[in-house]
Write a protein that holds these residues in place. Structure first.
Motif, PDB file in Angstrom:
ATOM      1  N   ILE A   1       0.857  -1.194   0.000  1.00  0.00           N
ATOM      2  CA  ILE A   1       0.000   0.000   0.000  1.00  0.00           C
ATOM      3  C   ILE A   1       0.884   1.232   0.000  1.00  0.00           C
ATOM      4  O   ILE A   1       1.869   1.308   0.737  1.00  0.00           O
ATOM      5  CB  ILE A   1      -1.001  -0.002   1.172  1.00  0.00           C
ATOM      6  CG1 ILE A   1      -1.990   1.153   1.012  1.00  0.00           C
ATOM      7  CG2 ILE A   1      -0.304   0.035   2.525  1.00  0.00           C
ATOM      8  CD1 ILE A   1      -3.223   1.024   1.886  1.00  0.00           C
ATOM      9  N   VAL A   2       0.548   2.175  -0.874  1.00  0.00           N
ATOM     10  CA  VAL A   2       1.359   3.376  -1.025  1.00  0.00           C
ATOM     11  C   VAL A   2       0.465   4.592  -0.838  1.00  0.00           C
ATOM     12  O   VAL A   2      -0.715   4.579  -1.183  1.00  0.00           O
ATOM     13  CB  VAL A   2       2.060   3.412  -2.405  1.00  0.00           C
ATOM     14  CG1 VAL A   2       2.853   2.137  -2.630  1.00  0.00           C
ATOM     15  CG2 VAL A   2       1.056   3.596  -3.533  1.00  0.00           C
ATOM     16  N   GLY A   3       1.021   5.621  -0.257  1.00  0.00           N
ATOM     17  CA  GLY A   3       0.266   6.844  -0.063  1.00  0.00           C
ATOM     18  C   GLY A   3       1.105   8.057  -0.389  1.00  0.00           C
ATOM     19  O   GLY A   3       2.318   8.068  -0.154  1.00  0.00           O
ATOM     20  N   PHE A   4       0.449   9.071  -0.939  1.00  0.00           N
ATOM     21  CA  PHE A   4       1.119  10.338  -1.231  1.00  0.00           C
ATOM     22  C   PHE A   4       0.341  11.467  -0.581  1.00  0.00           C
ATOM     23  O   PHE A   4      -0.887  11.562  -0.720  1.00  0.00           O
ATOM     24  CB  PHE A   4       1.202  10.573  -2.741  1.00  0.00           C
ATOM     25  CG  PHE A   4       1.550  11.988  -3.118  1.00  0.00           C
ATOM     26  CD1 PHE A   4       2.771  12.535  -2.753  1.00  0.00           C
ATOM     27  CD2 PHE A   4       0.654  12.793  -3.810  1.00  0.00           C
ATOM     28  CE1 PHE A   4       3.096  13.857  -3.078  1.00  0.00           C
ATOM     29  CE2 PHE A   4       0.964  14.100  -4.151  1.00  0.00           C
ATOM     30  CZ  PHE A   4       2.198  14.634  -3.783  1.00  0.00           C
ATOM     31  N   SER A   5       1.035  12.337   0.147  1.00  0.00           N
ATOM     32  CA  SER A   5       0.414  13.501   0.760  1.00  0.00           C
ATOM     33  C   SER A   5      -0.748  13.061   1.648  1.00  0.00           C
ATOM     34  O   SER A   5      -0.561  12.297   2.588  1.00  0.00           O
ATOM     35  CB  SER A   5      -0.035  14.480  -0.328  1.00  0.00           C
ATOM     36  OG  SER A   5      -0.387  15.727   0.210  1.00  0.00           O
ATOM     37  N   ALA A   6      -1.980  13.497   1.340  1.00  0.00           N
ATOM     38  CA  ALA A   6      -3.123  13.184   2.201  1.00  0.00           C
ATOM     39  C   ALA A   6      -3.415  11.685   2.281  1.00  0.00           C
ATOM     40  O   ALA A   6      -3.916  11.201   3.302  1.00  0.00           O
ATOM     41  CB  ALA A   6      -4.368  13.931   1.719  1.00  0.00           C
ATOM     42  N   SER A   7      -3.114  10.940   1.230  1.00  0.00           N
ATOM     43  CA  SER A   7      -3.436   9.509   1.273  1.00  0.00           C
ATOM     44  C   SER A   7      -2.445   8.705   2.100  1.00  0.00           C
ATOM     45  O   SER A   7      -2.643   7.507   2.332  1.00  0.00           O
ATOM     46  CB  SER A   7      -3.543   8.919  -0.137  1.00  0.00           C
ATOM     47  OG  SER A   7      -2.321   8.948  -0.828  1.00  0.00           O
ATOM     48  N   THR A   8      -1.380   9.346   2.616  1.00  0.00           N
ATOM     49  CA  THR A   8      -0.519   8.629   3.548  1.00  0.00           C
ATOM     50  C   THR A   8      -1.257   8.339   4.854  1.00  0.00           C
ATOM     51  O   THR A   8      -0.890   7.416   5.582  1.00  0.00           O
ATOM     52  CB  THR A   8       0.780   9.409   3.854  1.00  0.00           C
ATOM     53  OG1 THR A   8       0.454  10.687   4.409  1.00  0.00           O
ATOM     54  CG2 THR A   8       1.610   9.591   2.600  1.00  0.00           C
ATOM     55  N   HIS A   9      -2.319   9.098   5.153  1.00  0.00           N
ATOM     56  CA  HIS A   9      -3.134   8.782   6.322  1.00  0.00           C
ATOM     57  C   HIS A   9      -3.710   7.371   6.204  1.00  0.00           C
ATOM     58  O   HIS A   9      -3.785   6.631   7.183  1.00  0.00           O
ATOM     59  CB  HIS A   9      -4.273   9.792   6.485  1.00  0.00           C
ATOM     60  CG  HIS A   9      -3.816  11.191   6.744  1.00  0.00           C
ATOM     61  ND1 HIS A   9      -3.008  11.528   7.812  1.00  0.00           N
ATOM     62  CD2 HIS A   9      -4.055  12.356   6.074  1.00  0.00           C
ATOM     63  CE1 HIS A   9      -2.776  12.833   7.791  1.00  0.00           C
ATOM     64  NE2 HIS A   9      -3.392  13.352   6.746  1.00  0.00           N
ATOM     65  N   VAL A  10      -4.124   7.021   4.992  1.00  0.00           N
ATOM     66  CA  VAL A  10      -4.713   5.701   4.760  1.00  0.00           C
ATOM     67  C   VAL A  10      -3.633   4.622   4.805  1.00  0.00           C
ATOM     68  O   VAL A  10      -3.848   3.533   5.346  1.00  0.00           O
ATOM     69  CB  VAL A  10      -5.472   5.685   3.418  1.00  0.00           C
ATOM     70  CG1 VAL A  10      -6.034   4.297   3.122  1.00  0.00           C
ATOM     71  CG2 VAL A  10      -6.592   6.720   3.433  1.00  0.00           C
ATOM     72  N   ALA A  11      -2.468   4.922   4.252  1.00  0.00           N
ATOM     73  CA  ALA A  11      -1.371   3.960   4.302  1.00  0.00           C
ATOM     74  C   ALA A  11      -0.977   3.671   5.756  1.00  0.00           C
ATOM     75  O   ALA A  11      -0.775   2.511   6.155  1.00  0.00           O
ATOM     76  CB  ALA A  11      -0.172   4.487   3.511  1.00  0.00           C
ATOM     77  N   TYR A  12      -0.871   4.714   6.556  1.00  0.00           N
ATOM     78  CA  TYR A  12      -0.557   4.530   7.979  1.00  0.00           C
ATOM     79  C   TYR A  12      -1.679   3.789   8.704  1.00  0.00           C
ATOM     80  O   TYR A  12      -1.423   2.987   9.611  1.00  0.00           O
ATOM     81  CB  TYR A  12      -0.298   5.869   8.650  1.00  0.00           C
ATOM     82  CG  TYR A  12       1.134   6.325   8.610  1.00  0.00           C
ATOM     83  CD1 TYR A  12       2.153   5.515   9.118  1.00  0.00           C
ATOM     84  CD2 TYR A  12       1.484   7.571   8.094  1.00  0.00           C
ATOM     85  CE1 TYR A  12       3.478   5.939   9.106  1.00  0.00           C
ATOM     86  CE2 TYR A  12       2.806   8.002   8.080  1.00  0.00           C
ATOM     87  CZ  TYR A  12       3.802   7.182   8.588  1.00  0.00           C
ATOM     88  OH  TYR A  12       5.117   7.601   8.569  1.00  0.00           O
ATOM     89  N   LEU A  13      -2.917   4.062   8.331  1.00  0.00           N
ATOM     90  CA  LEU A  13      -4.060   3.370   8.927  1.00  0.00           C
ATOM     91  C   LEU A  13      -3.909   1.858   8.794  1.00  0.00           C
ATOM     92  O   LEU A  13      -4.105   1.102   9.759  1.00  0.00           O
ATOM     93  CB  LEU A  13      -5.350   3.843   8.249  1.00  0.00           C
ATOM     94  CG  LEU A  13      -6.643   3.093   8.561  1.00  0.00           C
ATOM     95  CD1 LEU A  13      -7.046   3.274  10.009  1.00  0.00           C
ATOM     96  CD2 LEU A  13      -7.757   3.580   7.626  1.00  0.00           C
TER      97      LEU A  13
END
Length: 282
Positions: free
Chosen positions: A156-168
């Motif tokens: 799972i990869v996240g950029f900017s705001a979607s790193t919240h989901v990756a960390y989740l």
């Protein structure tokens, strides 16, 4: 007679493959998870077939409506690298206003808007959004496994705001992960109950590789760097080996002439997940 039968069989198999291929997804198509209202787009390797399992990259865009940009960035790079990944871009709610989300008009938008309103004007209910995004992505992972032969564990990869989901997912569902790529973002605990983090010091958590990357001219550079400095020890306390936690700062004037602002680093992303696949493939 035998030769004729063999030719008929081969023709039939080829026809079936052709018919099935016509139903395979394209990057501009949108689907809905079979057990959840989350929408998603998916890209398959050009030589995809149903006779094997395929590694999966879950790549939510930073903001609503950018899923095609994520697939258009990663799919050609996978082909160029001959990297056999299924790429999935779920349409997350995360931090965006739901009133503008055509994909979620009706029950979903009303429910999230109601949760937001209870917290006061201009405030967003991060817990309600995280619950939706978590359940939706887990439903999509199951669909990708069933429909396209996706592997049990994903990147799972996240950029900017979607790193919240990756960390989740990193904190709540390490059992589903091979790796997590944190691109220009920080951990703020969205959807994570710090007092009840599952699978502490477990083999499932210990095997997950994590990388944080950021450009040194990113407007949020200092925050992301400081945030990682505090998040890394937390991950170690949860049972992540320090040797599996990586970081990289892309410096101005780097030899590869990579951008150093607030941007995806797709080549680094692919380097990372391909490396993890080499580790985990017998």
């Amino acid at each position: 007679m035998m030769r004729c039968s063999v030719l008929v069989l081969l023709f039939t198999l080829a026809s079936l493959r052709s018919l099935f291929a016509a139903d395979l997804p394209t990057v501009d198509q949108m689907f809905t998870a079979s057990t959840h209202p989350m929408r998603y787009a998916v890209s398959l390797p050009s030589h995809w077939s149903s006779d094997r399992k395929w590694p999966v990259i879950i790549a939510p865009a930073a903001h609503y409506g950018h899923h095609q940009e994520t697939l258009q960035m990663l799919a050609p790079l996978c082909e160029k690298r001959k990297a056999d990944f299924i790429i999935v871009s779920p349409v997350i709610i995360n931090s965006d206003p739901v009133a503008k989300m055509k994909a979620y008009r009706g029950e979903v938008a009303d429910r999230i808007s109601s949760a937001d309103a209870k917290l006061g004007e201009g405030v967003r209910d991060n817990s309600a959004r995280a619950e939706f995004d978590s359940a939706g992505i887990r439903a999509i992972i199951q669909d990708v496994q069933r429909l396209y032969g996706g592997e049990d564990r994903v990147h799972i990869v996240g950029f900017s705001a979607s790193t919240h989901v990756a960390y989740l997912f990193l904190f709540n569902h390490p059992e589903l992960l091979k790796s997590v790529f944190i691109n220009s973002g920080g951990y703020q605990g969205r959807g994570v109950d710090a007092d009840h983090i599952p699978l502490l010091h477990s083999p499932e958590r210990a095997r997950v590789a994590v990388k944080m990357i950021v450009g040194d001219q990113d407007r949020g550079f200092q925050f992301y760097a400081d945030n990682w400095a505090t998040t890394k020890p937390l991950l170690i306390r949860c049972g992540h080996p320090e040797s599996r936690l990586h970081e990289e700062i892309i410096r101005q004037g780097n030899a590869e002439k990579l951008p150093v602002g607030h941007t995806w680093f797709p080549t680094r992303l692919m380097d990372f997940v391909i490396g993890i696949e080499r580790e985990t493939t017998p």
